[in-house]
Write a protein that holds these residues in place. Structure first.
Motif, PDB file in Angstrom:
ATOM      1  N   PHE A 118       0.886  -1.180   0.000  1.00 18.80           N
ATOM      2  CA  PHE A 118       0.000   0.000   0.000  1.00 18.80           C
ATOM      3  C   PHE A 118       0.915   1.219   0.000  1.00 18.80           C
ATOM      4  O   PHE A 118       1.656   1.444   0.964  1.00 18.80           O
ATOM      5  N   VAL A 119       0.874   2.001  -1.066  1.00 15.94           N
ATOM      6  CA  VAL A 119       1.785   3.127  -1.258  1.00 15.94           C
ATOM      7  C   VAL A 119       1.084   4.436  -0.880  1.00 15.94           C
ATOM      8  O   VAL A 119      -0.048   4.687  -1.326  1.00 15.94           O
ATOM      9  N   HIS A 120       1.774   5.244  -0.058  1.00 15.98           N
ATOM     10  CA  HIS A 120       1.237   6.539   0.388  1.00 15.98           C
ATOM     11  C   HIS A 120       2.320   7.594   0.213  1.00 15.98           C
ATOM     12  O   HIS A 120       3.512   7.284   0.290  1.00 15.98           O
ATOM     13  N   TRP A 121       1.910   8.865   0.015  1.00 22.81           N
ATOM     14  CA  TRP A 121       2.923   9.921  -0.149  1.00 22.81           C
ATOM     15  C   TRP A 121       2.720  11.036   0.879  1.00 22.81           C
ATOM     16  O   TRP A 121       1.600  11.359   1.273  1.00 22.81           O
ATOM     17  N   ASN A 122       3.832  11.632   1.278  1.00 18.97           N
ATOM     18  CA  ASN A 122       3.888  12.643   2.326  1.00 18.97           C
ATOM     19  C   ASN A 122       3.075  13.860   1.886  1.00 18.97           C
ATOM     20  O   ASN A 122       3.407  14.500   0.887  1.00 18.97           O
ATOM     21  N   SER A 123       2.065  14.189   2.669  1.00 15.86           N
ATOM     22  CA  SER A 123       1.093  15.217   2.244  1.00 15.86           C
ATOM     23  C   SER A 123       1.667  16.634   2.281  1.00 15.86           C
ATOM     24  O   SER A 123       1.010  17.579   1.844  1.00 15.86           O
ATOM     25  N   THR A 124       2.915  16.791   2.739  1.00 15.87           N
ATOM     26  CA  THR A 124       3.506  18.142   2.697  1.00 15.87           C
ATOM     27  C   THR A 124       4.039  18.433   1.291  1.00 15.87           C
ATOM     28  O   THR A 124       4.506  19.529   1.022  1.00 15.87           O
ATOM     29  N   ASN A 125       3.968  17.410   0.410  1.00 13.41           N
ATOM     30  CA  ASN A 125       4.357  17.612  -0.993  1.00 13.41           C
ATOM     31  C   ASN A 125       3.112  17.900  -1.838  1.00 13.41           C
ATOM     32  O   ASN A 125       2.018  17.490  -1.455  1.00 13.41           O
ATOM     33  N   PRO A 126       3.288  18.549  -2.993  1.00 15.65           N
ATOM     34  CA  PRO A 126       2.114  18.825  -3.831  1.00 15.65           C
ATOM     35  C   PRO A 126       1.571  17.588  -4.548  1.00 15.65           C
ATOM     36  O   PRO A 126       0.412  17.543  -4.920  1.00 15.65           O
ATOM     37  N   SER A 127       2.428  16.557  -4.746  1.00 15.33           N
ATOM     38  CA  SER A 127       1.972  15.375  -5.502  1.00 15.33           C
ATOM     39  C   SER A 127       2.819  14.158  -5.126  1.00 15.33           C
ATOM     40  O   SER A 127       3.883  14.279  -4.504  1.00 15.33           O
ATOM     41  N   PHE A 128       2.355  13.014  -5.595  1.00 17.13           N
ATOM     42  CA  PHE A 128       3.105  11.754  -5.390  1.00 17.13           C
ATOM     43  C   PHE A 128       4.491  11.876  -6.022  1.00 17.13           C
ATOM     44  O   PHE A 128       5.511  11.561  -5.416  1.00 17.13           O
ATOM     45  N   LYS A 129       4.520  12.380  -7.263  1.00 21.08           N
ATOM     46  CA  LYS A 129       5.773  12.482  -8.013  1.00 21.08           C
ATOM     47  C   LYS A 129       6.783  13.371  -7.263  1.00 21.08           C
ATOM     48  O   LYS A 129       7.966  13.044  -7.141  1.00 21.08           O
ATOM     49  N   ASP A 130       6.284  14.481  -6.702  1.00 18.29           N
ATOM     50  CA  ASP A 130       7.179  15.372  -5.931  1.00 18.29           C
ATOM     51  C   ASP A 130       7.678  14.662  -4.688  1.00 18.29           C
ATOM     52  O   ASP A 130       8.830  14.805  -4.289  1.00 18.29           O
ATOM     53  N   ALA A 131       6.800  13.862  -4.094  1.00 18.87           N
ATOM     54  CA  ALA A 131       7.186  13.152  -2.858  1.00 18.87           C
ATOM     55  C   ALA A 131       8.297  12.147  -3.144  1.00 18.87           C
ATOM     56  O   ALA A 131       9.250  12.016  -2.376  1.00 18.87           O
ATOM     57  N   VAL A 132       8.209  11.481  -4.312  1.00 16.40           N
ATOM     58  CA  VAL A 132       9.259  10.517  -4.685  1.00 16.40           C
ATOM     59  C   VAL A 132      10.597  11.248  -4.841  1.00 16.40           C
ATOM     60  O   VAL A 132      11.639  10.783  -4.402  1.00 16.40           O
ATOM     61  N   GLY A 133      10.508  12.461  -5.428  1.00 17.65           N
ATOM     62  CA  GLY A 133      11.739  13.200  -5.720  1.00 17.65           C
ATOM     63  C   GLY A 133      12.166  14.129  -4.596  1.00 17.65           C
ATOM     64  O   GLY A 133      13.155  14.870  -4.719  1.00 17.65           O
ATOM     65  N   SER A 134      11.434  14.041  -3.443  1.00 12.08           N
ATOM     66  CA  SER A 134      11.677  15.059  -2.398  1.00 12.08           C
ATOM     67  C   SER A 134      13.004  14.841  -1.670  1.00 12.08           C
ATOM     68  O   SER A 134      13.480  15.691  -0.942  1.00 12.08           O
ATOM     69  N   GLY A 135      13.594  13.659  -1.859  1.00 11.87           N
ATOM     70  CA  GLY A 135      14.879  13.410  -1.177  1.00 11.87           C
ATOM     71  C   GLY A 135      14.647  13.025   0.275  1.00 11.87           C
ATOM     72  O   GLY A 135      13.744  13.526   0.922  1.00 11.87           O
TER      73      GLY A 135
END
Ligand SMILES: NS(=O)(=O)/N=C1/NCCO1
Ligand SMILES: [Zn+2]
Length: 258
Positions: A118-135
């Motif tokens: 189950f994949v989730h992304w950090n909501s402080t990012n604007p999108s999933f893609k940004d979250a992957v690249g957020s470092g």
């Protein structure tokens, strides 16, 4: 390189050519060795709140079968090792061609027949893609559930019943809006391993807080056979779509259980 896959000519041993981070120090999956993990009494319970999706697809992307809503709907994950709220993105599976292999994470060297992410992304990012690249290791939070063969999984049945409709790569089907994703999860999300790692598929970004549950879910032999009927991008059975364990290096694996 041909698109990445799990065959001899495009499998995990090749991925470093397009994704040099494959040889990084925070890669996933790993072998969860009970003698080396450390209980952390500070780990709080996890809370997953999944709202039924009105518009979600179940698809075959050539390397997995995946439940993918068209947009967020407030489904989210909080608590546990997480400092902020994470938005649900998708879930997908990894499995083997027989019951002795298939999971990505291992426990004391043991593989389960399959693993559900189950994949989730950090909501402080604007999108999933940004979250992957957020470092850093807090971009995504992925819940890992081992699957073992036993009783039929009624909560996953609406999904496994759709598998014949997405047998071929590039196919997808709409998931009935009454599908209850919450029912897949155990009642209480206790007893898990957690560590900082990566995506287990290219781009292998080291952006994942992994949360792997100790207690496997059960699926029936028929449900396992459904996964094994899926065909990959090369026209072969998709079974075996798991990455072998990566070195832990100097990471710690914490547990919410003693
Ligand atoms: N197996 S995995 O690490 O969940 N891989 C991915 N890729 C995109 C999102 O999760
Ligand atoms: Zn996965």
């Amino acid at each position: 390189m041909a698109p990445w896959g799990y065959e001899k000519d495009n499998g995990p041993a090749h991925w470093h050519k397009d994704c040099p981070i494959a040889n990084g120090k925070n890669q996933s999956p790993i072998d969860l060795i009970n003698g080396e993990v450390k209980y952390d009494s500070g780990l709080k319970p996890l809370t997953a709140k999944y709202v039924p999706f009105s518009d979600a697809k179940f698809l075959n992307n050539g390397h997995s079968v995946q439940f993918q809503p068209s947009a967020g709907n407030g489904s989210e994950l909080t608590g546990g090792p997480l400092a902020v709220k994470y938005n649900f993105e998708q879930f997908h599976f990894h499995w083997g061609n027989n019951d002795t292999e298939g999971s990505e994470h291992r426990v004391d060297g043991k593989m389960y027949p399959a693993e559900l992410h189950f994949v989730h992304w950090n909501s402080t990012n604007p999108s999933f893609k940004d979250a992957v690249g957020s470092g850093g290791p807090n971009g995504l939070a992925v819940l890992g559930f081992f699957l073992k063969v036993g009783a039929e999984n009624a909560a996953l049945k609406p999904i496994t019943d759709l598998i014949p409709k997405v047998k071929d790569a590039g196919t997808s089907v709409t998931v009935p809006s009454n599908f209850d994703m919450q029912a897949i999860l155990p009642a209480t999300l206790t007893d898990y391993y957690t560590y900082d790692g990566s995506l287990t598929t290219p781009p292998l970004a080291e952006c994942v807080k992994w949360i792997v549950f100790k207690q496997p879910l059960e699926v029936s032999a028929a449900q396992m056979e459904a996964f094994r009927s899926v065909i990959n991008r090369d026209g072969k059975p998709m079974g075996g779509n798991y990455r072998p364990p990566c070195p832990l290096h100097d990471r710690a694996v914490k547990t919410s259980f003693k």
